[in-house]
Write an enzyme that holds these catalytic residues in place. Structure first.
Site, PDB file in Angstrom:
ATOM      1  N   LYS A 298       0.914  -1.115   0.306  1.00 48.35           N
ATOM      2  CA  LYS A 298      -0.439  -0.031   0.035  1.00 48.35           C
ATOM      3  C   LYS A 298       0.219   1.351  -0.138  1.00 48.35           C
ATOM      4  O   LYS A 298       1.674   1.522   0.539  1.00 48.35           O
ATOM      5  CB  LYS A 298      -1.005   0.098   1.442  1.00 48.35           C
ATOM      6  CG  LYS A 298      -1.695  -1.143   1.181  1.00 48.35           C
ATOM      7  CD  LYS A 298      -2.680  -1.194   2.394  1.00 48.35           C
ATOM      8  CE  LYS A 298      -3.560  -2.468   2.453  1.00 48.35           C
ATOM      9  NZ  LYS A 298      -4.868  -2.761   1.212  1.00 48.35           N
ATOM     10  N   ARG A 373     -10.161 -11.525   1.528  1.00 44.28           N
ATOM     11  CA  ARG A 373     -10.060 -13.355   0.840  1.00 44.28           C
ATOM     12  C   ARG A 373      -9.695 -14.795   1.272  1.00 44.28           C
ATOM     13  O   ARG A 373     -10.279 -15.907   0.848  1.00 44.28           O
ATOM     14  CB  ARG A 373     -10.457 -12.875  -0.569  1.00 44.28           C
ATOM     15  CG  ARG A 373      -9.695 -13.082  -1.393  1.00 44.28           C
ATOM     16  CD  ARG A 373      -9.943 -12.345  -2.772  1.00 44.28           C
ATOM     17  NE  ARG A 373     -10.236 -10.653  -2.632  1.00 44.28           N
ATOM     18  CZ  ARG A 373     -10.465 -10.003  -3.425  1.00 44.28           C
ATOM     19  NH1 ARG A 373     -10.548 -10.231  -4.714  1.00 44.28           N
ATOM     20  NH2 ARG A 373     -10.938  -8.695  -2.615  1.00 44.28           N
TER      21      ARG A 373
END
Length: 527
Positions: A298, A373
């Protein structure tokens, strides 16, 4: 410092002692989070700092003031309301100071609207709490004409707003510390209804603590231990699987996310049995305790600095199970929280690597920042394969696509099961944690991989995440909640203070009861 901060959190969660009943321990634990108190017997002393008069909206705009008030006071108040065009709309407020001969220093007339729902009442209570702040020791609320559940909801809203996460401040500001006296038509019923909200509030408070805990203190093992302590006074079985056990169970997707960190993945399972031998409803929450993005780092400072909130889904699951156990709900529910720490090192998962999930599915990791996920995949497998869940709801701060689609007023839901969708929407309306259904298809092929069985990204992004999770739920009734953007606020708003807000605790606990009731009625109808 890290050890002492974590110890403070554990001590707070443990308050009450293992021998106390659920109701008593919930009240004791409150003292670690809020100092305000609620009394439901009428207060007759003439020393109130604030008197709050709740006024319903009427067709003609006329506001009815208590008959026992002095005529001069009534006249002054009516004139002030007319000048402010006060009609009783929800949230309208007029303040009057130092009324002649009046027993309260301040009078607030607050509009409640025409039909105040539970969510409306909670927001109104939070509004009053925000204005009281440290300005009063004694608050009296005239709530005649309102139901016991409406009164309790307002008190509950005040509690939720008054929470503070101040454990990292060297000199924390004084928390609001006052007593609210509720004058209602049914004091005993209101008192009981308020007591019934306390396990839910406690679940929200613990969830907020977990969300707010910084990444270096709130790593997987620390969160697992905090959770074990938090539920120790409840009728909840807590099981923590170590990194070695996670690996032994074949949960390669969960293990792989943390393999680059010194804090390896854990799996937390909390089980409450209030419904006999029936298969449980499973809640699966993303517990990524800090997310750098891995090698897909990020790059936005404003984004990465708040990545301790990536465990908000797991926090919501824990809080919801606590809330259900605290109210002795008549159902079986299990919370599954895969805990990870997504860091970069020489041993971290690389873009293009293939991880093998517990059900044998091989997942190509196209993007290491799509890690939620991956851990949820093994969490859902555990709920389906090991717990034999009759329904699964997973919740996660999963995708930026969801935020771009719906913003932060709604969470997105994905499912092909009508009963899960309808009961989740009803839970959202009741609690004010609103949900909006997004389609699962037609998006065939969006997570196909040339290298492995599936890949962990695709477009549209929110649907790709949902389709991957659906793969692991298989034929078990399943619903996915993407709560990205809902878990945190930089400033206080409504029932939420600044920071982590515990979003999902109220939604999931309400939904579990809704779905349990609906499925029981459906089963009875077929017999």
């Amino acid at each position: 410092m890290k050890k002492s901060i974590t110890a403070v959190l554990l001590t707070a969660a443990l308050a009450g002692g293992a021998t106390l009943s659920t109701d008593v321990q919930a009240q004791v634990a409150f003292s670690d989070y809020v100092k305000t108190q609620h009394q439901f017997a009428h207060k007759h002393k003439d020393d109130a700092d604030v008197l709050v008069l709740l006024a319903s909206e009427t067709e003609d705009g006329a506001i009815h003031l208590p008959e026992m008030w002095d005529p001069q006071v009534r006249s002054i108040v009516q004139s002030a309301l007319a000048l402010e065009d006060f009609t009783g709309k929800h949230g309208q407020q007029v303040e009057l100071l130092a009324l002649p001969g009046f027993y309260a220093k301040r009078l607030w007339v607050v509009g409640t609207g025409t039909a105040m729902t539970r969510a409306d009442a909670e927001k109104l209570g939070a509004q009053v709490a925000a204005q009281v702040g440290e300005a009063a020791d004694t608050v009296v609320v005239h709530a005649k004409g309102f139901s016991d559940t409406q009164v309790a909801a307002m008190a509950h809203g005040m509690d939720l707003r008054n929470y503070r996460f101040d454990r990292y401040k060297s000199e924390p500001a004084e928390r609001p510390d006052y007593t609210v006296h509720w004058h209602s038509d049914q004091s005993d019923a209101a008192a009981q209804a308020y007591a019934d909200t306390q396990p839910l509030a406690h679940g929200v408070f613990v969830a907020r603590d977990i969300i707010n805990l910084p990444g270096s203190d709130g790593y997987p093992k620390a969160i697992a231990e905090l959770a074990q302590t938090a539920v120790s006074n409840y009728d909840i079985k807590a099981t923590v699987y170590t990194p070695e056990q996670v690996k032994e169970m074949g949960m390669g997707a969960l293990y792989g996310v943390s393999q680059g960190s010194q804090h390896k993945s854990h799996l937390l399972v909390v089980e409450y049995q209030g419904g006999g031998n029936e298969a449980p409803i499973a809640l699966v929450g993303k517990g990524n305790t800090f997310d750098t993005g891995g090698y897909n780092l990020k790059t936005s400072g404003s984004s990465i600095v708040r990545m301790q909130t990536d465990k908000a889904g797991g926090a919501a699951v824990l809080g919801a199970v606590m809330a259900l156990a605290g109210k002795d709900a008549e159902l079986n529910v299990a919370g599954v929280v895969p805990l990870s720490h997504n860091l970069i090192s020489g041993s971290a998962t690389l873009p293009g690597d293939v991880l093998v999930a517990a059900d044998g599915t091989r997942i190509e990791v196209v993007n290491t920042d799509a890690e939620g996920r991956l851990i949820l995949a093994d969490g859902i497998w555990y709920a389906r394969d090991r717990l034999k869940a009759r329904a699964i709801a997973d919740i996660a701060t999963l995708t930026g696509s969801k935020v771009r689609a719906l913003g932060t007023d709604y969470a997105a839901i994905f499912s092909e099961h009508d009963a899960l969708i309808s009961t989740m929407k009803a839970a959202g309306e009741s609690t004010g944690e609103l949900v909006w259904q997004l389609p699962l298809g037609p998006y065939d092929g969006i997570i196909d991989s040339w290298l492995a069985d599936i890949q962990n990204v695709g477009s549209p992004g929110a649907q790709a995440g949902a389709r991957l999770l659906q793969h692991f739920a298989k034929d078990t009734p399943w619903i996915h909640i993407d709560m990205a953007g809902n878990a945190y606020g930089t400033s206080a708003s409504g029932i939420h203070p600044a920071g982590g807000n515990g979003y999902g605790v109220r939604l999931l606990s309400e939904w579990a009861e809704n779905y349990n009731s609906a499925s029981s009625e459906s089963a009875a109808g077929t017999n």
